[in-house]
Design a protein around this motif. Structure first.
Motif, PDB file in Angstrom:
ATOM      1  N   ARG A 291       0.832  -1.208   0.000  1.00  0.00           N
ATOM      2  CA  ARG A 291       0.000   0.000   0.000  1.00  0.00           C
ATOM      3  C   ARG A 291       0.862   1.252   0.000  1.00  0.00           C
TER       4      ARG A 291
ATOM      5  N   GLN B 229      -3.569   2.670  -1.925  1.00  0.00           N
ATOM      6  CA  GLN B 229      -4.627   1.803  -1.399  1.00  0.00           C
ATOM      7  C   GLN B 229      -5.166   0.811  -2.416  1.00  0.00           C
ATOM      8  N   GLY B 230      -4.967   1.113  -3.683  1.00  0.00           N
ATOM      9  CA  GLY B 230      -5.507   0.207  -4.692  1.00  0.00           C
ATOM     10  C   GLY B 230      -6.884   0.665  -5.090  1.00  0.00           C
TER      11      GLY B 230
ATOM     12  N   LEU C 122     -10.067   0.159  -7.651  1.00  0.00           N
ATOM     13  CA  LEU C 122     -10.680  -0.895  -8.449  1.00  0.00           C
ATOM     14  C   LEU C 122     -10.650  -0.556  -9.941  1.00  0.00           C
TER      15      LEU C 122
ATOM     16  N   LEU D   3      -7.341  -1.244 -11.369  1.00  0.00           N
ATOM     17  CA  LEU D   3      -7.149  -2.689 -11.457  1.00  0.00           C
ATOM     18  C   LEU D   3      -7.810  -3.242 -12.718  1.00  0.00           C
TER      19      LEU D   3
ATOM     20  N   LEU E 183      -9.654 -11.044 -11.386  1.00  0.00           N
ATOM     21  CA  LEU E 183     -10.186  -9.686 -11.269  1.00  0.00           C
ATOM     22  C   LEU E 183     -11.645  -9.705 -10.824  1.00  0.00           C
TER      23      LEU E 183
ATOM     24  N   LEU F 255     -11.568 -10.138  -7.109  1.00  0.00           N
ATOM     25  CA  LEU F 255     -11.134  -8.901  -6.441  1.00  0.00           C
ATOM     26  C   LEU F 255     -12.234  -7.846  -6.485  1.00  0.00           C
ATOM     27  N   ALA F 256     -12.854  -7.726  -7.657  1.00  0.00           N
ATOM     28  CA  ALA F 256     -13.909  -6.719  -7.803  1.00  0.00           C
ATOM     29  C   ALA F 256     -15.093  -7.071  -6.903  1.00  0.00           C
TER      30      ALA F 256
ATOM     31  N   ARG G 213     -14.290  -6.245  -3.348  1.00  0.00           N
ATOM     32  CA  ARG G 213     -14.345  -4.791  -3.174  1.00  0.00           C
ATOM     33  C   ARG G 213     -15.795  -4.298  -3.055  1.00  0.00           C
ATOM     34  N   LYS G 214     -16.629  -4.786  -3.968  1.00  0.00           N
ATOM     35  CA  LYS G 214     -18.011  -4.309  -3.980  1.00  0.00           C
ATOM     36  C   LYS G 214     -18.786  -4.814  -2.763  1.00  0.00           C
TER      37      LYS G 214
ATOM     38  N   LEU H 189      -4.511  -4.066  -2.567  1.00  0.00           N
ATOM     39  CA  LEU H 189      -5.971  -4.062  -2.425  1.00  0.00           C
ATOM     40  C   LEU H 189      -6.393  -4.821  -1.170  1.00  0.00           C
TER      41      LEU H 189
ATOM     42  N   ALA I 205      -5.698  -7.937  -0.694  1.00  0.00           N
ATOM     43  CA  ALA I 205      -5.905  -9.355  -1.003  1.00  0.00           C
ATOM     44  C   ALA I 205      -4.790 -10.169  -0.356  1.00  0.00           C
TER      45      ALA I 205
END
Ligand code: SF4
Lengths: 343, 630
Positions: free
Chosen positions: A322, A327-328, A330, A333, B251, B254-255, B258-259, B287, B289
């Motif tokens: 980080r 922070q990353g 989305l 990404l 992805l 990960l998405a 996140r959501k 992120l 992960a």
């Protein structure tokens, strides 16, 4: 994620027993361990909701049901892996793992050694009763050679594990032994285990009075206890048999000596729980009092080492990533490194 | 640039399939990927598939060491990496021998002459070292033998590079030449070289020189009189990237996490062809992960269960044999009713089977393979891009319905790539975990008290008043306490099954991929056969046949519209890369006389195979062949 709800003031003494009826056989050594753990938790001032017990399968693995904490009764042998995942995402909790000789050393043997080498922060209580109790009396990986059980009517042909030597071999960072019949000592050991950051493995000799009664009586009974047990304490000489005998260490070779005119306490090996090489010898004092009886069996904290926990290292990597990459986001990404437009 | 020796003609093509093949060390994958990039940037639709040798370091020059990269690009939409190729580029004799059968009659062969010396011919197994480049055996094709090695070395004359380093630039010659052949510019490849060799200007310059040499060779050489041109495809406007199926899965996970506002925990053990998901996820620590390479497959799933118990999104992935090891723990996750995503990147089975080949033979395992009655939702991805969408949906179902979910992909789409008009995060729906903050029965907490959807609350350790114990033993409805009561057990089995069945309530209405809403034949597919079936169905519709195509994303529970849809067609054909697993599920569920088309060769279907089987069924009303020949 951290969802601990800070309650205003943790009660000094909460009741950690659950509303579930305890279902072990009357007289089982498990009761004593449950009592000591409850007492320790009550005295620790911890909130019930921040404590988690994870277990596998076996008589011992019913343990979580009897505590008013969070509990997960898993599947046979896999508790260490469940703990590994839980710990990776919840470094805030107090995690305890309850297992037995079959659960940890037979079906879960692979997982326990990896838990130890990773040094996941958890207190592991290995209830060793040298038998399979829940399945009604087959020999276990700690049953002595020749053990006559329901599955070995002619005696076991298997050489047993020395559990703590295995733990040392896997680079365990806290290695201790205690017994159901010495609750005070057990509580001291458990408190030390709880204070240690990393995998604290405590082997507890636990009597299965139904299928393997008296397996440890040489260590627990009044008449033989003194001669067969060695209670180690950091910085103290290794003495047993009410101080009449000791263990000396010369040329890395332990020897039983009589304390008297010729040899004194000054000739004894002084326990240093931080000495890895000596600990390797100490865990090897494993004579069977019924057949060998040369060395007494050590009890207490045999080895402690500070090593960063697995979850701390994981979190540090997340932190470092980080700091390096932010922070990353989305959207970044999803977009990746290389895009093109169709207009 | 020099003036061409002879004017060249430019031949337009709608779509082209090109296969690059050579020794693992020939830089084939890079050449293919670069040419793909150029075409995608130009505006073509593209679909690719790499083919790696099964051995890690097979001996040079042997058939076992051949690596390939197939690219299908077009001025029309393309749905697969292509059945057969128009152009075959081979760096040595083994590459030709291994791939000639994939070339269309009359197709173009571009051969590196240097790779056909006696040693290479012997290693490739040409009898008596007969040279196919000169013995007339390739008469049915347009053969161009080019001495790539010699030309590469010539282009690098005067540089300080050693011979080995010079020869390593060979693939750039091929790339330059192919770009010329298909009327593409070199800017993008030059940019790529600058990026790749930024710190080694000498190597960058050498590669660039060879790239240009290859391009000029096409221009000046007498033997090449025709260039091809593939116009841009009518792709929807927008920003695109390339994505493989395994990247898409990573992805999507990960998405989804996140959501849902959850930390992603990925427990896995290395296995082909799933490991790239682990590699991709481990790059995204920022992120939050967490990737955990467990001691075995069992620990991989068990750790993911532990993470979900702690309030993260637990995910595990594997392939056939690894999934088999996880089954006991899947049962535990099912009993605990915790979110968990299990990805199976299927490969050829049974047992170790064909690790680098593709198959769809784990469907029954996914749907039925557990002790006791433990229904788990099973969904499947059909293309590399769809891997993203289905992985996202897997997270959604797992988190919102408190259940393990199995996502099936396979080696074909996992390694294949296609352009992706990626969504923005704002386009993705929010996922709502069923967290509970306070006791739900006065001051008592009932961990198994369900809501109207049959979903239990997710209570995280650390929350005061929510202490509870859960496990794999049968539990009392509501309290979750151990219960051996017979009637309670039956009730719990039913409640758990109903919860999973109700997930179908949220599925969007079933939709045909193409074709009329009723008619003669419905082709029902699932997973990676999508491209081949779609291509065949569109072609048959253009030919005037009454054929429709539906592609199932939900294999358990089925979409509620599926039963009525099946009944609107006189016949149903189910092509699968197995011996008929979906077909049997459809027959069992709907009592429909579905016919099967099976292919169990570790290879994807060609659209031709699907079309033939469909035509056969339409004209003769016969049971389609049990197995087809590739
Ligand atoms: S079988 Fe043995 S270990 Fe199990 S509860 Fe009974 S006495 Fe205890």
């Amino acid at each position: 994620m951290n969802t601990t709800n800070a309650s205003p003031a943790a009660p000094a003494k909460a009741d950690f027993s659950s509303d579930q009826e305890v279902r072990w056989c009357p007289g089982c050594g498990d009761y004593s361990i449950l009592k000591q753990v409850q007492t320790l938790l009550e005295q620790s001032g911890r909130r019930k909701e921040e404590v988690v017990f994870i277990s596998g399968i076996g008589c011992s693995s019913r343990f979580p049901y009897y505590l008013d904490t969070f509990g997960l009764h898993g599947i046979h042998g896999r508790a260490p892996a469940i703990v590994g995942g839980l710990r990776s995402v919840r470094p805030d909790l107090s995690v305890w793992m309850i297992t037995g000789d079959g659960d940890a050393l037979s079906i879960g043997g692979n997982h326990i050694i990896h838990l130890l080498r990773r040094n996941v922060d958890v207190n592991v209580l290995l209830f060793n009763n040298e038998i399979y109790g829940l399945t009604k009396g087959q020999y276990s990986p700690t049953s002595p050679e020749g053990a006559v059980t329901r599955s070995t009517p002619l005696g076991s042909t298997d050489h047993p594990f020395n559990p703590l030597a295995l733990v040392k071999g896997a680079d365990g960072t806290f290695i201790a032994r205690c017994m159901d019949r010495d609750p005070k000592h057990m509580r001291e050991v458990l408190a030390r285990a709880d204070a240690h950051r990393g995998t604290s493995l405590v082997e507890v000799y636990q009597n299965c009075n139904v299928f393997n009664d008296g397996a440890f009586e040489a260590f627990t009974e009044k008449g033989s206890k003194a001669d067969n047990t060695l209670f180690v304490e950091h910085g103290k000489p290794l003495l047993f048999a009410n101080g009449t005998k000791g263990i000396s260490l010369q040329d890395m070779r332990p020897t039983v000596i009589d304390i008297g005119a010729e040899r004194s306490v000054n000739d004894c090996w002084v326990h240093d729980e931080r000495d890895s090489f000596k600990a390797s010898l100490l865990v090897r004092l494993f004579d069977d009092p019924r057949t060998q009886g040369g060395f007494p069996r050590p009890f207490g904290v045999l080895f402690v080492k500070d090593r960063p926990t697995h979850e701390a290292k994981l979190q540090a990597q997340v932190q470092a990533a980080r700091e390096r990459k932010g922070q990353g986001d989305l959207d970044a990404l999803l977009r990746g490194d290389h895009t093109w437009e169709i207009v | 640039m020099e003036t061409p020796a002879k004017p060249k003609t430019v031949e337009p093509r709608q779509n082209v399939v090109i296969l690059f093949a050579g020794d693992s060390g020939d830089g084939i994958q890079l050449t293919g990927a670069q040419f793909t990039d150029n075409n995608a940037l130009f505006g073509n639709d593209v679909s690719t598939f790499p083919n790696y040798p099964s051995e890690i370091r097979a001996p040079q020059g042997t058939l076992a060491g051949v690596s390939g990269f197939q690219l299908h690009f077009g001025s029309v939409e393309v749905f697969t990496p292509g059945d057969r190729c128009d152009v075959l580029v081979v760096m040595n004799a083994a590459a030709l021998k291994a791939n000639l059968h994939k070339l269309k009659q009359g197709g173009i062969i571009i051969a590196n002459a240097d790779g056909f010396d006696r040693k290479n011919l012997r290693l490739a197994g040409y009898i008596d070292e007969a040279d196919p480049l000169t013995d007339g055996s390739l008469e049915a094709y347009k053969l161009h033998s080019v001495d790539v090695t010699k030309l590469t070395r010539a282009a690098l004359e005067g540089t300080t590079l050693g011979m080995k380093e010079k020869d390593r630039c060979k693939n750039m010659f091929v790339l330059g030449f192919i770009n010329w052949m298909f009327s593409r510019e070199l800017d993008n490849s030059e940019r790529f070289l600058e990026h790749k060799f930024g710190r080694k200007p000498e190597l960058m310059e050498a590669n660039r020189r060879v790239l240009l040499a290859g391009y000029h060779y096409g221009e000046t050489s007498e033997t090449f009189t025709t260039r091809f041109e593939v116009k841009p495809a009518p792709m929807p406007k927008g920003t695109y990237r390339s994505i493989t199926g395994n990247q898409g899965t990573a992805l999507g996970l990960l998405a989804g996490a996140r959501k849902a506002g959850l930390q992603l925990f990925y427990g896995s053990y290395p296995i082909t062809p799933a490991s790239d998901i682990l590699h991709e996820l481990s790059r995204h620590k920022n992120l939050g992960a967490i990737t955990f390479q467990a001691e075995d497959e069992i620990a991989a799933i068990a750790s993911a269960i532990g993470a979900s118990y702690g309030g993260a999104l637990g995910v595990t992935a594997s392939s056939g044999p690894g999934i088999a090891l996880k089954i006991e723990a899947m049962g535990l996750a099912f009993m605990l009713e915790l979110p968990l995503v299990i990805v199976n990147v299927q490969r050829g089975g049974p047992s170790t089977g064909l690790p680098t080949k593709t198959e769809q033979a784990d469907l029954w395992q996914a749907v039925h393979g557990r002790n006791g009655e433990a229904p788990i939702p099973v969904i499947a991805a059909s293309t590399p891009v769809d891997c993203f969408e289905m992985a996202f949906e897997a997270v959604q179902l797992a988190v919102e319905h408190m259940t393990p979910v199995i996502l099936l992909t396979d080696g074909y789409i996992a390694n294949g790539a296609e352009p992706w008009r990626f969504p923005s995060s704002a386009d993705l729906p929010t996922i709502t975990p069923n967290f509970i903050q306070a006791p739900n029965d006065g001051d008592r907490f009932l961990p198994y008290r369900r809501d109207a959807r049959g979903v239990r609350p997710w209570a995280l350790p650390g929350q005061a008043g929510l202490q509870h114990r859960i496990g794999g033993i049968e539990k009392q409805d509501g309290t979750g306490n151990i219960s051996y009561d017979p009637a309670n057990h039956e009730k719990m089995v039913r409640l758990r099954a109903e919860k999973v069945a109700r997930i179908a309530d949220r599925f969007r209405p079933i939709r045909l991929d193409s074709g009329p809403p009723e008619g003669d034949l419905l082709i029902v597919g699932w997973g990676s056969t999508y491209g081949a079936i779609r291509t065949a169905a569109l072609q048959m519709q253009a030919e005037g046949h009454s054929v429709a195509h539906v592609h199932l994303r939900h294999l358990f529970p089925f979409n509620k519209g599926l039963g009525p849809l099946l009944r609107k067609f006189r016949q149903v054909l189910v092509p699968e890369m197995n011996s008929g697993q979906l077909r049997q599920l459809l027959r069992a569920e709907y009592l429909v006389d579905a016919r099967g088309l099976s292919k169990v060769q570790g290879l994807p279907f060609t659209s031709e195979e699907i079309r033939n089987a469909a035509l056969d069924l339409l004209t003769h009303n016969t049971t389609a062949a049990a197995a087809t020949q590739a």
